[in-house]
Scaffold this motif. Sequence first.
Motif, mmCIF file in Angstrom:
data_model
loop_
_atom_site.group_PDB
_atom_site.id
_atom_site.type_symbol
_atom_site.label_atom_id
_atom_site.label_comp_id
_atom_site.label_asym_id
_atom_site.label_seq_id
_atom_site.Cartn_x
_atom_site.Cartn_y
_atom_site.Cartn_z
ATOM 1 N N TYR A 253 44.258 -2.487 71.794
ATOM 2 C CA TYR A 253 45.436 -2.597 72.542
ATOM 3 C C TYR A 253 45.822 -2.122 74.043
ATOM 4 N N VAL A 254 45.948 -2.715 74.522
ATOM 5 C CA VAL A 254 46.356 -2.049 76.032
ATOM 6 C C VAL A 254 48.080 -1.818 76.287
ATOM 7 N N GLN A 255 47.425 -0.424 76.370
ATOM 8 C CA GLN A 255 49.028 0.268 76.258
ATOM 9 C C GLN A 255 49.611 -0.052 77.940
ATOM 10 N N GLY A 256 50.502 0.599 77.961
ATOM 11 C CA GLY A 256 51.329 0.202 78.943
ATOM 12 C C GLY A 256 51.478 -1.564 79.126
ATOM 13 N N ALA A 257 50.761 -2.983 78.931
ATOM 14 C CA ALA A 257 50.539 -3.957 79.118
ATOM 15 C C ALA A 257 52.168 -4.269 79.072
ATOM 16 N N ALA A 258 51.748 -5.667 80.130
ATOM 17 C CA ALA A 258 53.276 -6.264 80.561
ATOM 18 C C ALA A 258 52.805 -7.570 79.984
ATOM 19 N N ASP A 259 53.367 -8.395 78.935
ATOM 20 C CA ASP A 259 53.216 -9.966 79.263
ATOM 21 C C ASP A 259 53.247 -10.466 80.169
ATOM 22 N N GLY A 260 52.912 -11.768 80.754
ATOM 23 C CA GLY A 260 53.371 -12.557 81.678
ATOM 24 C C GLY A 260 54.695 -13.199 81.872
ATOM 25 N N TRP A 261 55.500 -13.632 80.259
ATOM 26 C CA TRP A 261 56.374 -14.087 80.787
ATOM 27 C C TRP A 261 57.782 -12.877 80.424
ATOM 28 N N GLU A 262 57.552 -11.702 80.286
ATOM 29 C CA GLU A 262 58.642 -10.386 80.510
ATOM 30 C C GLU A 262 58.790 -10.421 82.008
ATOM 31 N N LEU A 263 57.274 -10.015 82.396
ATOM 32 C CA LEU A 263 56.937 -9.882 84.058
ATOM 33 C C LEU A 263 57.807 -10.747 84.840
ATOM 34 N N ALA A 264 57.375 -12.043 84.613
ATOM 35 C CA ALA A 264 57.529 -13.401 85.989
ATOM 36 C C ALA A 264 59.428 -13.004 85.298
#
Length: 471
Positions: free
Chosen positions: A238-249
Amino acid sequence: MPEAETRTLTSTPALLASLDPLLREWLPRQRWFAGKGRPVTGFSLVAATELLPAAGPPDGRSDRPGLLHVLVRAHQPAVPAPGAPELPGDCYQLLIGVREALPPRLAPALIGHVRQGPLTGRTVYDALYDTRPAEVVLEALRSRARVGGLRFERDPGQEIRTGLAPRLMTGEQSNSSVVYGDTFILKVLRRIVPGVNPDLELPLALARAGCPRVPAPTGWMVADLAGETWVLGVLQPYVQGAADGWELALRELAKGEDFTGEARELGRATAEVHTALARALPTVTLGRSHLEQLVAGMAERLEQAVHAVPALLPYAPGLRSAYTALGALAAEGRTWTAQRVHGDLHLGQCLRSPTGRWSLIDFEGEPARPLAERRLPQPAARDVAGMLRSFDYAEHAADAPPPGWAAACRAAFCTGYARAGGVDPRTDPVLLRACETDKAVYEVVYEARHRPDWLSVPMSAVRRLAAPEPV
């Protein structure tokens, strides 16, 4: 997992009869149920395995849940009309918890109260919401357990620690995921088909190729049934603290911030994954006969889409021209290289770590397409087209996007791809247009069936791609 706690239910007509009326109401309401809009006419049991004792007389110990692993086929008519022929039925994976009474914290997981059969008087629910059943699954992976036809495997080079608290993630559509202590994430596939699932196959191949852009599988669940292997789930770091590209965009759009730098890095990550896949797995050259089949498949999907969504009809000739142009190049002797690809690439399938590094996830491909088709080598432009479409989706989802936001991101993505992969997708505009058109047609059908409010997004692309000189 103690042997006393496991039992395969080999003769379970009574179990299915007891669950049938509850599943008819509950299953169609789940986001991952693929047969929305058509009634469920019945179920057939593919397999049922007891992972924690579920039967036996009630003893008042409601804190001791039972756990059933169930593969069930839902039968539905081909179309939502009386007398329509039934389809063979999709097979779904259910992890069913069994309790005497459901505590309030598990109310969202409720399936129903059983009134007949071996579980009479008990409450059944989606066990992935519950701590103890979720822990049982992780322990089975850690210990490489075998329970009836179920097999839990793991990479011997990766350790799975005990005591990792589980929590179910919300917001997914086609599957379910459980995070364990911010260390691992288990993706539980919901719609199951026999055969080699690319969601396990491709990450394993990329791990062997040393590609760091995709988390390497730590463990996986499979079922061995009737001489075939069914992939049930994949455990990955699990990549902790990661944001998926959709949320980030969407976040950057809301702030009016530039996203081209991220789009460029996404292009780089995609090209690196494509390069690693081409190195790890066979590639093929697409000549005239292969391209004719590819073009025919695109044209057939367009005809089916026009039948399903009549709003496409005025644009069908223009869309078809994208495919015929590709076929014309093949007839002139042009060839292309095809390889294994992601198959359903969009912003939501990409993660950016807190350090700014992008990873690609979810290699299942488009779930609506047959498994054999999802495993075929494809032009890499198919993934590129999927990401270009995703930038359009993000722009349309924003309240007040900056002018030209999607176009700038599309260009930046292709630039990043070219820098890492050596080939700019824009230098092959006929192939890219055909792939993007095929993707937009797929989106029109999907949105019409599942999210009518979003139909305007792919229809906007359809109008652009069907123009005499698409931009």
